[in-house]
Design an enzyme around this catalytic site. Structure first.
Site, short mmCIF file in Angstrom:
data_model
loop_
_atom_site.label_atom_id
_atom_site.label_comp_id
_atom_site.label_asym_id
_atom_site.label_seq_id
_atom_site.Cartn_x
_atom_site.Cartn_y
_atom_site.Cartn_z
CD GLU A 209 0.73 9.67 -9.55
OE1 GLU A 209 0.33 9.35 -8.54
OE2 GLU A 209 0.85 10.63 -10.08
CG HIS A 247 -0.78 -6.74 9.49
ND1 HIS A 247 0.46 -7.47 8.92
CD2 HIS A 247 -0.26 -6.56 10.98
CE1 HIS A 247 1.44 -7.74 9.77
NE2 HIS A 247 1.04 -7.21 11.05
#
Lengths: 292, 382
Positions: A209, A247
């Site tokens: 996945e 981030h």
């Protein structure tokens, strides 16, 4: 042969008096799994599906000499249940429970590893060696005994793949749903060597996945360590990028994690990647034809 | 779960991590009043969950209260990646000497808590990581205890200034404590700045949390901003369904996340456009199916619906009963294609045989039929 479990594996069901635990204990017994007992604190002395219920894992293991356990208890009690199984000397712990906090699992993961115990899951359908035993929640009847190993991060998608393989008369040695959580006890790379060493497994099907970089690392591992044919399928090509984790997520993954990156990694490692489930079954059967 | 910058900074402040003084404003007038009271240059910052806020013009520096008014007026109502700005944070300006980056997250590969630090912080941190990975410091811990030794070493590398080592280490220790105490999945300070007066301050803050652990953190759960979430997604969550809205016109109802993604992929591959991801989950509750239909149909773009069920714990007859109930209780005027396989599929299909539902026996047949039913063209498969 098969990997991890067979008709001799003695299984305890943790949470056997609960709705899911009780239902699936019955299903496992019907399939032929040697369920030797169950555990629910405070319910010792009762019986469910004619198997004895114990208050603690220690007591259950002492009475039954079980070697595996399967956990159906709610998420907030599951880490404790895993530790209890570990302390009682269980060597294979299968955790079906979904929704366990990731930091809890992180700590449990390292404890399990240090003691050489194998953990499958959490948030997984479990595993089955068709014709021998199943530990988990998968529908037994779609499987057929044979020579293909299956490892998957997904639940129902695994059933779909198995259904397609069985439809082509291609049976399975063992199918393992490793679970879709960020921290799971066993990875593709942990299980591939077991299939590599198993005399009755000809090849392995991997269902991956999006998210994480497990598939990418697995592809590199296969190129170096696995000689048996491996076939792959990745879902999530159309899934929205969405849930970006600041981030840090991007720095950690470094461009890995997308369906595309995973497919390229497998192709690069010489692992054929199918575009659909039916195609995965087809290329697997074709690719293993010369072995039968 | 995500929270806003101002909420993360409140958590930082409570923990003793230095942040600039600031207040939240929902109108331009309020922003002007706050700036007036601060008597300094202020930063006016959009409060939205979406990233890339600075680059979208959601952060402005204002020298006077009048500037702050104007900045807030421009930012409030702005649409940043689908989120409408309803609040701005008005903060005392800092005079920045240096910008660094500090992040703590879960590293799923190493099954660890990962610290990421860089002396080169700011909006381009991802580029720094990609082009000059040697400028990124990483270290990990496998437990909930603070890796003091490594943190102390890293703290010395951020600002190249001996006097900052202690304050940086203190921030790392507190940020980590906050991370584990709240079951966070991300705690990020970008930038962590050294001011010209020598203070180390968290100029921005981002925190995400593990949804599975919210049950033991009521104070964190209370920070959820429903306005940032898709109403259909909230509704679905309350009903025990997992739903993500997409752009297409074919509604999907599937059991299991993996199969749901595979269904979307397959629709796309055959030339259609999925309108949503919807996992009805493992339970066999017909009521869930009714809810799922109503959520899918709340999207006016829907031209057809595909129900793809592989029964394991989910029993196909329960799904069938749920669908019949849905037809009874609401008006479903788009074609619905159904594929049931696995546990009790025969009973389920039998229940549906006098209904308007279009049955399909295989996955590919189901996808082909739903694309045709939606008025789309099925791509030739080779």
């Amino acid at each position: 042969m098969s990997i991890l479990i067979d008709e001799n594996t003695k299984v305890l069901v943790q949470g056997i008096t609960g709705r899911d635990g009780s239902f699936h204990a019955g299903q496992m017994i019907e399939y032929g799994t040697k369920v030797v007992g169950g555990v629910t604190p405070g319910k010792g002395g009762q019986s469910v599906h004619d198997v004895p219920v114990f208050d603690t894992m220690k007591e259950a293991v002492a009475e039954t000499s079980a070697d595996a356990s399967v956990i159906y208890v709610p998420a907030r009690f599951a880490p404790k249940a895993i530790r209890e199984a570990m302390d009682a000397g269980i060597k294979l712990i299968v955790t079906i429970t979904e929704g366990i906090p990731v930091l809890d699992m992180m700590e449990v993961y390292h404890e399990v590893r240090e003691r050489g115990i194998r953990l499958i899951g959490p948030n997984c359908p479990g595993l089955i060696s068709p014709g021998k035993a199943k530990i988990g929640i998968m529908p037994g009847q779609i499987h057929r005994q044979g020579k293909i190993g299956v490892i998957s991060r997904s639940g129902t998608l695994t059933y779909e793949i198995v259904h397609a393989l069985t439809g082509l008369d291609a049976g399975q040695s063992t199918c393992v749903g490793i679970g879709g959580d960020p921290v799971v006890g066993s990875s593709f790379m942990d299980l591939l060597p077991l299939f590599e060493a198993d005399d009755e497994t000809d090849g392995v099907v991997l269902v991956g996945e999006i998210g994480g970089d497990e598939e990418e690392r697995t592809a590199e591992y296969i190129a170096d360590h696995i000689s048996k044919p491996v076939f792959a399928f990745i879902v999530g090509l159309t899934a929205p990028e969405g849930k970006r984790m600041g981030h840090a997520g991007a720095i950690v993954s470094g461009g890995r994690g997308t369906a595309d990156s995973k497919m390229r990694a497998f192709s690069h490692a010489g692992v054929p990647v199918a575009g659909t489930i039916d195609e995965l079954a087809d290329i697997t059967v074709q690719g293993l034809k010369h072995l039968t | 779960m995500k929270i806003h910058e101002y909420q993360a900074k409140e958590l930082f402040r409570d923990k003793g991590i230095p942040v600039p003084e600031g207040k939240i404003a929902e109108t331009a007038q309020a922003a002007r009043a706050i700036a007036g009271a601060f008597e300094t240059t202020v930063a006016v910052k959009a409060q939205v969950h979406a990233g890339g806020r600075g680059k979208a013009g959601g952060v402005k520096i204002a020298k006077t209260p009048a500037d702050a008014y104007e900045a807030a007026e421009r930012i409030l109502g702005m649409n940043i990646k689908g989120s409408v700005v309803r609040k701005v944070l008005v903060e005392k300006g800092s005079s920045i000497a240096k910008e660094a980056y500090v992040g703590i997250t879960v590293d799923r590969s190493a099954k660890s808590i990962l610290f990421i630090l860089s002396a080169a912080g700011g909006v381009d941190i991802e580029e720094v990581a990609e082009k000059t990975p040697e400028k990124i410091i990483r270290f990990r811990t496998q437990t909930r205890s603070f890796p003091g030794q490594q943190a102390a070493e890293a703290a010395g590398k951020l600002f190249d200034d001996e006097a900052t080592v202690e304050p940086v280490l203190d921030i790392l220790r507190k940020l980590f404590a906050l991370f584990v105490e709240t079951d966070s999945s991300l705690a990020e300070i970008n930038p962590l700045v050294l001011t010209s007066s020598g203070d180390v301050v968290a100029l921005d803050g981002k925190m995400n949390f593990d949804d599975n652990a919210l049950y033991r953190h009521e104070n964190i759960a209370a920070l959820r901003d429903m306005g940032e979430e898709n109403p259909a997604e909230i509704d679905a969550k309350e009903k025990g369904l997992s739903f993500v809205a997409l752009e297409g016109d074919i509604g999907c109802m599937v059991n299991g996340a993996g199969l749901a993604m595979a269904t979307m992929d397959m629709i796309k591959l055959y030339g259609g456009n999925p309108a949503n991801f919807l996992d009805v989950g493992g339970s066999s509750n017909p009521e869930k199916v009714v809810h799922a239909f109503s959520i899918i149909l709340s999207n006016p773009d829907i031209k057809a619906i595909l129900v793809n069920i592989f029964g394991g714990i989910t029993r196909c007859d329960d799904i069938a009963r749920g669908m019949l109930e849905a037809y009874d209780r609401m008006s479903i005027d788009v074609p619905v294609v159904v594929r049931l396989t696995g546990t009790n599929a025969d009973i389920g299909l039998d229940l549906l045989k006098d209904s308007p539902l279009i049955p399909a026996s295989s996955f590919s047949e189901a996808v082909t039929k739903v694309i045709e039913a939606s008025g789309g063209k099925v791509k030739e498969m080779t």
